[in-house]
Design an enzyme around this catalytic site. Structure first.
Site, PDB file in Angstrom:
ATOM      1  N   GLN A   1     -46.471  13.866  -5.194  1.00 54.63           N
ATOM      2  CA  GLN A   1     -46.890  12.607  -3.479  1.00 54.63           C
ATOM      3  C   GLN A   1     -47.686  11.857  -4.394  1.00 54.63           C
ATOM      4  O   GLN A   1     -48.201  11.169  -3.867  1.00 54.63           O
ATOM      5  CB  GLN A   1     -46.591  13.637  -2.355  1.00 54.63           C
TER       6      GLN A   1
ATOM      7  N   HIS B   1     -37.740  10.845  -8.878  1.00 59.54           N
ATOM      8  CA  HIS B   1     -37.299   9.841  -7.433  1.00 59.54           C
ATOM      9  C   HIS B   1     -38.430   9.716  -6.488  1.00 59.54           C
ATOM     10  O   HIS B   1     -37.819   8.763  -5.907  1.00 59.54           O
ATOM     11  CB  HIS B   1     -36.076  10.659  -7.173  1.00 59.54           C
TER      12      HIS B   1
ATOM     13  N   ASN C   1     -47.212  16.657   1.338  1.00 61.66           N
ATOM     14  CA  ASN C   1     -46.078  15.676   1.762  1.00 61.66           C
ATOM     15  C   ASN C   1     -45.906  15.889   3.593  1.00 61.66           C
ATOM     16  O   ASN C   1     -44.854  14.489   3.729  1.00 61.66           O
ATOM     17  CB  ASN C   1     -44.557  16.406   1.296  1.00 61.66           C
TER      18      ASN C   1
ATOM     19  N   GLY D   1     -39.202  18.268  -9.133  1.00 57.89           N
ATOM     20  CA  GLY D   1     -40.248  18.828  -8.657  1.00 57.89           C
ATOM     21  C   GLY D   1     -39.816  20.458  -8.545  1.00 57.89           C
ATOM     22  O   GLY D   1     -40.283  20.804  -8.491  1.00 57.89           O
ATOM     23  N   THR D   2     -39.023  20.289  -7.817  1.00 61.08           N
ATOM     24  CA  THR D   2     -38.943  21.522  -6.872  1.00 61.08           C
ATOM     25  C   THR D   2     -38.465  22.784  -8.564  1.00 61.08           C
ATOM     26  O   THR D   2     -38.779  23.776  -8.544  1.00 61.08           O
ATOM     27  CB  THR D   2     -36.800  22.049  -6.893  1.00 61.08           C
TER      28      THR D   2
ATOM     29  N   SER E   1     -41.985  14.252  -9.927  1.00 64.05           N
ATOM     30  CA  SER E   1     -40.521  14.083  -9.318  1.00 64.05           C
ATOM     31  C   SER E   1     -40.326  12.611  -9.845  1.00 64.05           C
ATOM     32  O   SER E   1     -40.611  11.948  -8.874  1.00 64.05           O
ATOM     33  CB  SER E   1     -40.698  14.737  -7.918  1.00 64.05           C
TER      34      SER E   1
ATOM     35  N   THR F   1     -29.412  20.450 -22.926  1.00 66.16           N
ATOM     36  CA  THR F   1     -29.385  19.560 -23.373  1.00 66.16           C
ATOM     37  C   THR F   1     -29.881  18.288 -22.390  1.00 66.16           C
ATOM     38  O   THR F   1     -29.522  17.906 -21.090  1.00 66.16           O
ATOM     39  CB  THR F   1     -28.164  18.485 -23.656  1.00 66.16           C
TER      40      THR F   1
ATOM     41  N   CYS G   1     -36.941  17.558   3.448  1.00 67.33           N
ATOM     42  CA  CYS G   1     -36.491  18.807   3.034  1.00 67.33           C
ATOM     43  C   CYS G   1     -36.683  19.845   4.180  1.00 67.33           C
ATOM     44  O   CYS G   1     -35.724  21.238   3.874  1.00 67.33           O
ATOM     45  CB  CYS G   1     -37.869  19.862   1.971  1.00 67.33           C
TER      46      CYS G   1
END
Length: 385
Positions: free
Chosen positions: A178, A201, A149, A69-70, A199, A237, A325
């Site tokens: 989210q 995860h 979030n 996401g970042t 994202s 890659t 975060c």
């Protein structure tokens, strides 16, 4: 163990892990190589892209793979601002964005871009009228998150989309990290959205995976130079095993999505019903149509958030202080500050975040444990007096 910190990260799904390991062991060629091992890898890469596009309601050539996401947020915002800088340097966001958006706007501001940060109301929601008033002839980008979030506010993406229909040259980015799998997708992704970020995860996929959706025909400046992967826009890659795993994770996530979201609603409501009449408790994300089903933010008066988090951890219950975060920093929640919540309450806030792996029984156990903690702190804080 009770894990109520799913907005920070989720446990990788065992079926996703199986896919990851299978690809690692059997399809390990470079997708850019010309030989048959490379071609086999390329075919899986594009099959994953096609599957994800179909699940998200997009076209395959609109899906770009990133590290999370970042990166997706940075690329969407910086890439758009740099691509369109000759047409204007005014960009707009909200005052309650994730750090990967907020800090990206701050960086662009240091590079000479003019940034407008929209205020929010007591629900943490931006005003479409404020956005309309902020737009000028130099505006090139609007970025507003789909789901907050920290407290779970669902922003008025559909209404913003309607407004921006009148400004076709302004790019519209939505941080949807989210929002996926919560039975609200139609509220946070409209035909007017030009870019959105995901994202892996956050939905049981491997860490280090992400998606940037870029609407066909929209130009964006590449931030990675190299071998020209991802249509020449994001070199490097591709992490094929993780991408294949992410595709599977999205498919699994969206199976029985309504039932899963309803479970999250029920878990959240069970805890809210317990908390809402307790003296000294302030709830910032009530169970209503304004908030996503999986995030509950509240404060216990006089007790710092990190103290409450560690006290719950002693009982094998895992939560966080608003955004993970920022949870290692001694700072109040930025969203609550933007909502003009008192500093003492903001620093006392914690976030519970649920997913489909949680249960009503876990909610009941949380209530049982928290009630003992509450009774312990009640005399200290003179609660109920």
């Amino acid at each position: 163990m009770i894990y109520f910190d799913n907005s920070a990260t989720t446990k990788i799904d065992s079926k996703v892990l199986e896919t990851y390991e299978q690809v690692v062991q059997t399809i390990w060629g470079n997708p850019s190589s010309l030989h048959k091992l490379g071609d086999r890898a390329f075919q899986l890469l594009e099959s994953s892209r096609n599957q994800i596009a179909n699940l998200l309601g997009t076209k395959p050539d609109e899906i770009f793979f990133t590290s999370g996401g970042t990166e997706s947020n940075n690329w969407a915002i910086k890439g758009t601002a740099l691509q369109k800088r000759e047409f204007g340097k005014h960009i707009i966001t909200s005052s309650v964005e994730h750090a990967s958006v907020a800090n990206t706007f701050t960086t662009l501001e240091s590079l000479g871009f003019q940034v407008t940060r929209l205020p929010v109301d007591k629900r943490g929601c931006v005003s479409v009228t404020d956005l309309r008033n902020a737009i000028d002839s130099n505006t090139t980008l609007v970025s507003v998150m789909g789901v907050n979030n920290e407290i779970g506010t669902i922003q008025p993406i559909a209404e913003i989309s309607d407004l921006l229909d009148n400004y076709p040259t302004i790019s519209f980015h939505v941080d949807n990290v989210q929002a996926l799998g919560k039975n609200i997708w139609s509220r946070v992704f409209t035909p007017r959205v030009d870019l959105f970020s995901l994202s892996g995860h956050k939905f049981h996929a491997p860490r280090g995976t992400g998606i940037l959706y870029k609407k066909r025909g929209k130009m964006i400046f590449p931030l990675h130079d190299g071998g020209g992967q991802e249509k020449g826009l994001r070199s490097g890659t591709e992490n094929l095993p993780a991408i294949a795993g992410m595709a599977k994770a999205i498919r699994l996530l969206l199976e029985n999505e309504v039932q899963k979201a309803n479970l999250e609603v029920a878990i959240k409501q069970r805890i809210v019903d317990y908390l809402q009449n307790k003296p000294g408790i302030k709830i910032f994300s009530q169970s209503s149509v304004d908030f996503a089903p999986h995030i509950l933010c509240f404060a216990l008066e006089g007790i710092r958030g990190e103290t409450l988090v560690h006290t719950l951890e002693e009982h094998d219950i895992y939560t966080s202080t608003t955004s993970a975060c920022a949870s290692t920093k001694s700072e109040e929640a930025s969203t609550l500050v933007a909502m003009h919540v008192d500093d003492k309450d903001a620093t006392s806030a914690i976030r519970l975040s649920f997913d489909e792996t949680n249960t009503i029984e876990e909610a009941d156990e949380f209530i049982k444990v928290f009630d003992k903690i509450y009774q312990h702190f009640a005399p200290i804080n003179h609660l109920g007096e």
